[in-house]
Structure formats: structure tokens, C-alpha cells
Design a protein around this motif. Structure first.
Motif, PDB file in Angstrom:
ATOM      1  N   ALA A  27       0.972  -1.218  -0.062  1.00 22.07           N
ATOM      2  CA  ALA A  27      -0.083   0.156  -0.138  1.00 22.07           C
ATOM      3  C   ALA A  27       0.928   1.264   0.117  1.00 22.07           C
ATOM      4  O   ALA A  27       1.677   1.223   0.827  1.00 22.07           O
ATOM      5  N   GLN A  28       0.774   2.014  -0.618  1.00 22.41           N
ATOM      6  CA  GLN A  28       1.444   3.313  -1.072  1.00 22.41           C
ATOM      7  C   GLN A  28       0.647   4.603  -1.231  1.00 22.41           C
ATOM      8  O   GLN A  28      -0.127   4.393  -2.087  1.00 22.41           O
ATOM      9  N   GLY A  29       0.869   5.480  -0.271  1.00 21.73           N
ATOM     10  CA  GLY A  29       0.292   6.634  -0.534  1.00 21.73           C
ATOM     11  C   GLY A  29       1.108   7.701  -0.921  1.00 21.73           C
ATOM     12  O   GLY A  29       2.098   8.022  -0.864  1.00 21.73           O
ATOM     13  N   LEU A  30       0.151   8.624  -1.852  1.00 22.00           N
ATOM     14  CA  LEU A  30       0.926   9.676  -2.436  1.00 22.00           C
ATOM     15  C   LEU A  30       0.000  10.858  -2.110  1.00 22.00           C
ATOM     16  O   LEU A  30      -1.276  11.048  -2.492  1.00 22.00           O
ATOM     17  N   ALA A  31       0.635  12.038  -1.474  1.00 21.74           N
ATOM     18  CA  ALA A  31      -0.042  13.176  -1.098  1.00 21.74           C
ATOM     19  C   ALA A  31       0.472  14.273  -2.228  1.00 21.74           C
ATOM     20  O   ALA A  31       1.519  14.441  -2.325  1.00 21.74           O
ATOM     21  N   VAL A  32      -0.524  14.653  -3.196  1.00 21.22           N
ATOM     22  CA  VAL A  32      -0.427  15.796  -4.204  1.00 21.22           C
ATOM     23  C   VAL A  32      -0.999  16.965  -3.972  1.00 21.22           C
ATOM     24  O   VAL A  32      -2.413  17.221  -3.806  1.00 21.22           O
ATOM     25  N   ALA A  33      -0.147  18.166  -3.686  1.00 20.70           N
ATOM     26  CA  ALA A  33      -0.807  19.249  -3.418  1.00 20.70           C
ATOM     27  C   ALA A  33      -1.029  20.009  -4.895  1.00 20.70           C
ATOM     28  O   ALA A  33       0.240  20.139  -5.414  1.00 20.70           O
ATOM     29  N   THR A  34      -1.968  20.512  -5.102  1.00 19.15           N
ATOM     30  CA  THR A  34      -2.233  21.187  -6.552  1.00 19.15           C
ATOM     31  C   THR A  34      -3.273  22.205  -6.480  1.00 19.15           C
ATOM     32  O   THR A  34      -3.816  22.645  -5.399  1.00 19.15           O
ATOM     33  N   ASP A  35      -2.926  23.086  -7.730  1.00 16.06           N
ATOM     34  CA  ASP A  35      -3.579  24.480  -7.644  1.00 16.06           C
ATOM     35  C   ASP A  35      -5.256  24.325  -8.011  1.00 16.06           C
ATOM     36  O   ASP A  35      -5.705  23.173  -8.629  1.00 16.06           O
ATOM     37  N   GLU A  50      -4.599   5.889 -10.149  1.00  8.96           N
ATOM     38  CA  GLU A  50      -4.817   4.864  -9.203  1.00  8.96           C
ATOM     39  C   GLU A  50      -5.118   3.468  -9.872  1.00  8.96           C
ATOM     40  O   GLU A  50      -4.745   2.355  -9.312  1.00  8.96           O
ATOM     41  N   ALA A  51      -5.925   3.411 -10.687  1.00  6.49           N
ATOM     42  CA  ALA A  51      -6.707   2.175 -11.628  1.00  6.49           C
ATOM     43  C   ALA A  51      -5.352   1.591 -12.160  1.00  6.49           C
ATOM     44  O   ALA A  51      -5.541   0.339 -12.267  1.00  6.49           O
ATOM     45  N   GLY A  52      -4.347   2.313 -12.801  1.00  2.68           N
ATOM     46  CA  GLY A  52      -3.130   1.576 -13.210  1.00  2.68           C
ATOM     47  C   GLY A  52      -2.168   1.050 -12.418  1.00  2.68           C
ATOM     48  O   GLY A  52      -1.120   0.592 -12.931  1.00  2.68           O
ATOM     49  N   HIS A  53      -2.200   1.489 -11.307  1.00  2.00           N
ATOM     50  CA  HIS A  53      -1.093   1.262 -10.135  1.00  2.00           C
ATOM     51  C   HIS A  53      -1.731   0.605  -9.144  1.00  2.00           C
ATOM     52  O   HIS A  53      -2.227   1.253  -8.077  1.00  2.00           O
ATOM     53  N   ALA A  54      -1.725  -0.652  -8.756  1.00  2.00           N
ATOM     54  CA  ALA A  54      -2.266  -1.336  -7.663  1.00  2.00           C
ATOM     55  C   ALA A  54      -1.814  -1.079  -6.478  1.00  2.00           C
ATOM     56  O   ALA A  54      -0.569  -0.874  -6.557  1.00  2.00           O
ATOM     57  N   GLY A  55      -2.453  -0.569  -5.644  1.00  2.00           N
ATOM     58  CA  GLY A  55      -1.989  -0.529  -4.119  1.00  2.00           C
ATOM     59  C   GLY A  55      -1.665   0.831  -3.834  1.00  2.00           C
ATOM     60  O   GLY A  55      -1.254   1.542  -2.887  1.00  2.00           O
ATOM     61  N   VAL A  56      -1.827   1.841  -4.870  1.00  2.00           N
ATOM     62  CA  VAL A  56      -1.315   3.216  -4.740  1.00  2.00           C
ATOM     63  C   VAL A  56      -2.652   4.004  -4.572  1.00  2.00           C
ATOM     64  O   VAL A  56      -3.685   3.636  -5.060  1.00  2.00           O
ATOM     65  N   SER A  57      -2.616   4.925  -3.451  1.00  2.00           N
ATOM     66  CA  SER A  57      -3.768   5.826  -3.320  1.00  2.00           C
ATOM     67  C   SER A  57      -3.275   7.213  -3.035  1.00  2.00           C
ATOM     68  O   SER A  57      -2.224   7.371  -2.453  1.00  2.00           O
ATOM     69  N   ILE A  58      -3.979   8.124  -3.996  1.00  2.00           N
ATOM     70  CA  ILE A  58      -3.531   9.538  -3.830  1.00  2.00           C
ATOM     71  C   ILE A  58      -4.450  10.250  -3.215  1.00  2.00           C
ATOM     72  O   ILE A  58      -5.848  10.189  -3.442  1.00  2.00           O
ATOM     73  N   THR A  59      -3.992  11.278  -2.434  1.00  2.00           N
ATOM     74  CA  THR A  59      -4.679  12.101  -1.513  1.00  2.00           C
ATOM     75  C   THR A  59      -4.279  13.504  -2.202  1.00  2.00           C
ATOM     76  O   THR A  59      -3.214  13.798  -2.268  1.00  2.00           O
ATOM     77  N   LEU A  60      -5.458  14.335  -2.618  1.00  2.00           N
ATOM     78  CA  LEU A  60      -5.330  15.649  -3.106  1.00  2.00           C
ATOM     79  C   LEU A  60      -5.435  16.834  -2.134  1.00  2.00           C
ATOM     80  O   LEU A  60      -6.560  16.755  -1.400  1.00  2.00           O
ATOM     81  N   ARG A  61      -4.564  17.681  -2.219  1.00  2.00           N
ATOM     82  CA  ARG A  61      -4.814  18.920  -1.408  1.00  2.00           C
ATOM     83  C   ARG A  61      -5.017  20.190  -2.185  1.00  2.00           C
ATOM     84  O   ARG A  61      -4.014  20.381  -2.866  1.00  2.00           O
ATOM     85  N   VAL A  62      -6.012  20.789  -2.431  1.00  2.00           N
ATOM     86  CA  VAL A  62      -6.411  21.701  -3.271  1.00  2.00           C
ATOM     87  C   VAL A  62      -6.119  23.105  -2.682  1.00  2.00           C
ATOM     88  O   VAL A  62      -6.659  23.332  -1.350  1.00  2.00           O
ATOM     89  N   GLY A  63      -5.591  24.363  -3.361  1.00  2.00           N
ATOM     90  CA  GLY A  63      -5.462  25.656  -2.967  1.00  2.00           C
ATOM     91  C   GLY A  63      -4.645  26.184  -3.860  1.00  2.00           C
ATOM     92  O   GLY A  63      -4.266  26.072  -4.969  1.00  2.00           O
ATOM     93  N   ALA A  64      -4.449  27.610  -3.494  1.00  2.00           N
ATOM     94  CA  ALA A  64      -3.539  28.616  -4.115  1.00  2.00           C
ATOM     95  C   ALA A  64      -1.854  27.901  -4.106  1.00  2.00           C
ATOM     96  O   ALA A  64      -1.689  27.512  -2.877  1.00  2.00           O
ATOM     97  N   VAL A  65      -1.326  27.798  -5.041  1.00  2.00           N
ATOM     98  CA  VAL A  65      -0.049  27.148  -5.028  1.00  2.00           C
ATOM     99  C   VAL A  65       0.857  27.939  -3.975  1.00  2.00           C
ATOM    100  O   VAL A  65       1.681  27.147  -3.252  1.00  2.00           O
ATOM    101  N   GLY A  66       0.857  29.248  -4.022  1.00  2.81           N
ATOM    102  CA  GLY A  66       1.754  29.908  -3.130  1.00  2.81           C
ATOM    103  C   GLY A  66       1.606  29.630  -1.463  1.00  2.81           C
ATOM    104  O   GLY A  66       2.515  29.209  -0.753  1.00  2.81           O
ATOM    105  N   ALA A  67       0.074  29.122  -1.242  1.00  2.00           N
ATOM    106  CA  ALA A  67      -0.376  28.932   0.000  1.00  2.00           C
ATOM    107  C   ALA A  67       0.123  27.604   0.300  1.00  2.00           C
ATOM    108  O   ALA A  67       0.694  27.210   1.600  1.00  2.00           O
ATOM    109  N   LEU A  68       0.002  26.583  -0.804  1.00  2.00           N
ATOM    110  CA  LEU A  68       0.585  25.333  -0.521  1.00  2.00           C
ATOM    111  C   LEU A  68       1.973  25.076  -0.251  1.00  2.00           C
ATOM    112  O   LEU A  68       2.045  24.155   0.670  1.00  2.00           O
TER     113      LEU A  68
END
Length: 255
Positions: A27-35, A50-68
């Protein structure tokens, strides 16, 4: 316990230990901060990855990139920063928050001037913002919102800043600009074409504006990531044909 039962018990216990030990690598988690402007498109791309990479879970954090980027500096976990402009990436590398790898360019956009859909003011071009009927103009904070910096470039190109400076209402992100324009709390605002399309019927585009700096979206690996290989794999996927098809359907331009 009979020898046979003991043997079975030990064998099952050993299998359970091996399974538990293997779980972190499975199980691999990936956190992506995105505009914030990439939100819906990035969700679709993340699901496909995720569908093409078994066991991978992506968490998105959304906001203004400077704030991120500031959140990353304050130990908010992230593996990838996606949707940043070149200035934000350079600042992130300078602050040692992003790896100095060549960032991946994966999409582009255009800056537009929008007014409330119900507006009857004679605003048809950027220069009309200097008219006395225009009292309030929304734009993103230049220090953290790339659209705000692009708006300032467009204003400066026509030497309008002295005429509009006191009218500017500075907000923290593009969704806030859209909300103010849509509710007619301001007479005009600066957003990207894809943002305006999402608010169709509530705002109206009056002009597409040239910018000295092209509106481009970059992705970088966060320096403190514990998943550098997976982060690079996701960034490479952003430039793949399936991901590019998603961005194009969402109105973004080619890299």
C-alpha cells in the motif's frame, strides 16, 4: 497440542506475520498538493493513475499554489506540488522545499477578464476598468496566486495600474475572485479561461488577455517526500496521453 495441530498453527501464524510485514510495501500513499483551478481535472487524472497502479492511493490537497508551498514549509505532508508557475517552483527550490529536478510542464491556460453575467456596465476591454463606473476589481494576491501576478502583468502592459490600483480587491485564490464577480460584489475580475468556463452563466468573459509570462502549469517533487520514485512516476503520468486527454477535455492547453 498434538504435533499436527501445532504445525498448522505455526504455519498460519507465520503466513500472517509475512502478510503484515509485506503490507507497507503493498500500500503506497501519495499526497499531491495541487492548484485549485486544476481540481476536477486532477481528480480524474489521480483516479486513472490509481486504476493503473495497484495498491496506490492518492490524496489531493487543493489551494493556491503559493499557500500550498507555505504549508509544505510548515511540515504539511506532500510528495508532489502540481500546478505551480515557474516563479513558485523557483521559490520552492530556493527554500529547499522542492527538488531541483527539472520540473515537468504538463498544461497551459489563458488569462481572461470577467464581469458578472448580469452586468450592464460598458466594460468590453481591459482599458474600460479605468472608467469611473467601475469601482471594484477582484484579483488574486500576487505573492501566492499566479493568476494575480499574471493580472498585474496584463495591467502593467497597458500602463493602467495608476488608474485601477485603488479599485483592486485582493483575495486569497481564484475561486474567491469568481465568487465576488458572480455575486456582482465587484464589477470585474481576473481568472483563467478554465475557471471562467466552470462559472458559465454566472460570469461573462469580456476579453482574453496576453501575458508577458505564459500561463503554464509545472509539477515538482517535494524535497521531504518518502516516495520519490512514485512521485516522479506520477509527474511523468501527467504528461502521458491519457492524462493530457483529461486536461484537454477540461479546457487546458497543451504544455
Amino acid at each position: 497440542m498434538p504435533h499436527t495441530l501445532l504445525h498448522r498453527f505455526l504455519r498460519r501464524a507465520g503466513a500472517l506475520v509475512l502478510a503484515v510485514a509485506a503490507w507497507p510495501s503493498m500500500a503506497q500513499g501519495l499526497a499531491v498538493a495541487t492548484d485549485s483551478g486544476l481540481g476536477d481535472a486532477m481528480k480524474a487524472v489521480a483516479r486513472e493513475f490509481e486504476a493503473g497502479h495497484a495498491g496506490v492511493s492518492i490524496t489531493l490537497r487543493v489551494g493556491a499554489v503559493g499557500a500550498l508551498l507555505d504549508q509544505i514549509a510548515h511540515d504539511s505532508p506532500a510528495d508532489v506540488l502540481a500546478g505551480a508557475d515557474a516563479d513558485t517552483v523557483a521559490l520552492g527550490v530556493q527554500r529547499r522545499l522542492l527538488l531541483a529536478d527539472l520540473p515537468a510542464l504538463f498544461a497551459s491556460n489563458t488569462l481572461v477578464l470577467v464581469v458578472p453575467a448580469s452586468s450592464t456596465l460598458p466594460v468590453q476591454r481591459l482599458s474600460d476598468l479605468a472608467r469611473p463606473e467601475v469601482m471594484r476589481i477582484a484579483m488574486g494576491r500576487e505573492s501566492s496566486v499566479a493568476a494575480g501576478r499574471h493580472a498585474r502583468e496584463a495591467i502593467n502592459a497597458q500602463r493602467l495600474w495608476p488608474s485601477v490600483q485603488r479599485k483592486v480587491v485582493v483575495v486569497d485564490d481564484v475561486p474567491a475572485v469568481l465568487a465576488l464577480v458572480a455575486s456582482a460584489d465587484v464589477e470585474a475580475g481576473f481568472v483563467y479561461a478554465t475557471d471562467a468556463a466552470q462559472a458559465a452563466g454566472r460570469v461573462r468573459v469580456v476579453e482574453t488577455l496576453p501575458t508577458a509570462t505564459p500561463v503554464r502549469y509545472l509539477a515538482s517533487v517535494v524535497a521531504d517526500t518518502r516516495q520519490p520514485a512514485l512521485a516522479r512516476k506520477f509527474i511523468a503520468y501527467l504528461r502521458s496521453e491519457p492524462a493530457q486527454a483529461v486536461f484537454k477535455r477540461s479546457g487546458f492547453g497543451v504544455p
